[in-house]
Scaffold this motif. Structure first.
Motif, PDB file in Angstrom:
ATOM      1  N   ARG A  55       0.900  -0.644  -0.529  1.00  0.00           N
ATOM      2  CA  ARG A  55       0.457   0.304   0.263  1.00  0.00           C
ATOM      3  C   ARG A  55       1.092   1.085   0.537  1.00  0.00           C
ATOM      4  O   ARG A  55       2.307   1.102   0.305  1.00  0.00           O
ATOM      5  N   ILE A  56       0.482   2.398  -0.701  1.00  0.00           N
ATOM      6  CA  ILE A  56       1.056   3.828  -0.445  1.00  0.00           C
ATOM      7  C   ILE A  56       0.740   4.633   0.632  1.00  0.00           C
ATOM      8  O   ILE A  56      -0.587   4.982   0.274  1.00  0.00           O
ATOM      9  N   VAL A  57       1.423   5.337   1.606  1.00  0.00           N
ATOM     10  CA  VAL A  57       0.729   6.155   2.533  1.00  0.00           C
ATOM     11  C   VAL A  57       1.928   6.945   2.295  1.00  0.00           C
ATOM     12  O   VAL A  57       2.942   7.214   2.026  1.00  0.00           O
ATOM     13  N   LYS A  58       0.793   8.109   2.432  1.00  0.00           N
ATOM     14  CA  LYS A  58       1.334  10.082   1.718  1.00  0.00           C
ATOM     15  C   LYS A  58       1.548  10.853   3.143  1.00  0.00           C
ATOM     16  O   LYS A  58       1.951  10.152   3.932  1.00  0.00           O
ATOM     17  N   ILE A  59       3.300  11.236   2.744  1.00  0.00           N
ATOM     18  CA  ILE A  59       3.549  11.666   4.484  1.00  0.00           C
ATOM     19  C   ILE A  59       3.691  13.437   4.012  1.00  0.00           C
ATOM     20  O   ILE A  59       4.387  14.022   2.893  1.00  0.00           O
ATOM     21  N   PRO A  60       2.694  14.289   4.756  1.00  0.00           N
ATOM     22  CA  PRO A  60       2.607  15.432   4.380  1.00  0.00           C
ATOM     23  C   PRO A  60       3.293  16.178   5.092  1.00  0.00           C
ATOM     24  O   PRO A  60       4.424  17.205   4.004  1.00  0.00           O
ATOM     25  N   LYS A  61       3.879  15.723   5.327  1.00  0.00           N
ATOM     26  CA  LYS A  61       5.861  16.451   5.739  1.00  0.00           C
ATOM     27  C   LYS A  61       6.701  16.986   5.389  1.00  0.00           C
ATOM     28  O   LYS A  61       7.165  18.321   4.594  1.00  0.00           O
ATOM     29  N   TYR A  62       7.047  15.907   4.366  1.00  0.00           N
ATOM     30  CA  TYR A  62       7.835  16.032   3.250  1.00  0.00           C
ATOM     31  C   TYR A  62       7.562  16.296   1.885  1.00  0.00           C
ATOM     32  O   TYR A  62       8.096  15.924   1.035  1.00  0.00           O
ATOM     33  N   GLU A  63       5.716  16.048   1.851  1.00  0.00           N
ATOM     34  CA  GLU A  63       5.524  15.853   0.417  1.00  0.00           C
ATOM     35  C   GLU A  63       5.909  14.764  -0.325  1.00  0.00           C
ATOM     36  O   GLU A  63       6.155  15.200  -1.753  1.00  0.00           O
ATOM     37  N   ARG A  64       6.402  13.586   0.297  1.00  0.00           N
ATOM     38  CA  ARG A  64       6.598  12.450  -0.587  1.00  0.00           C
ATOM     39  C   ARG A  64       5.022  10.882  -0.227  1.00  0.00           C
ATOM     40  O   ARG A  64       4.798  11.349   0.539  1.00  0.00           O
TER      41      ARG A  64
END
Length: 109
Positions: A55-64
């Protein structure tokens, strides 16, 4: 010949019969809750297996985004008998054992 019951989810019915009480088609177990599609990672004795999916998880802090893996212990009925590497559909049930709370309902080609 034992009659196969309707499990309430659209899936291919296995051709083989079994005497497993935890089989959704030939036993008494009922399906409920979540459903997933994943790959059979490993197969064990006593009709147990491990299914995993990415699964793909978005990390908003690093925009990755980051790839993560999930693994679940499942019950592998003898009428389905999925092998390592098969893509399978699993559905949640009542707890079968300490770690098994899902059952395989079909192999996907």
């Amino acid at each position: 010949m034992k009659k196969q019951k309707n499990i309430g989810i659209e899936a291919k019915v296995p051709k083989k019969e079994c005497t497993d009480k935890n089989c959704p088609y030939h036993g008494t177990i009922k399906l409920r809750g979540r459903a997933f599609t994943g790959t059979l990672v490993s197969k064990d004795t006593h009709n147990s297996a491990v299914v995993g999916w990415d699964r793909i998880v978005k990390i908003p802090k690093y925009e990755r985004t980051e790839n993560r893996k999930s693994k679940v212990s499942v019950h592998n009925p003898s009428c389905i008998d999925a092998q390592k590497g098969d893509v399978v559909k699993i559905v949640e049930t009542k707890p079968i054992s300490k770690t098994k709370k899902f059952v395989i309902i079909e192999k996907i080609e």
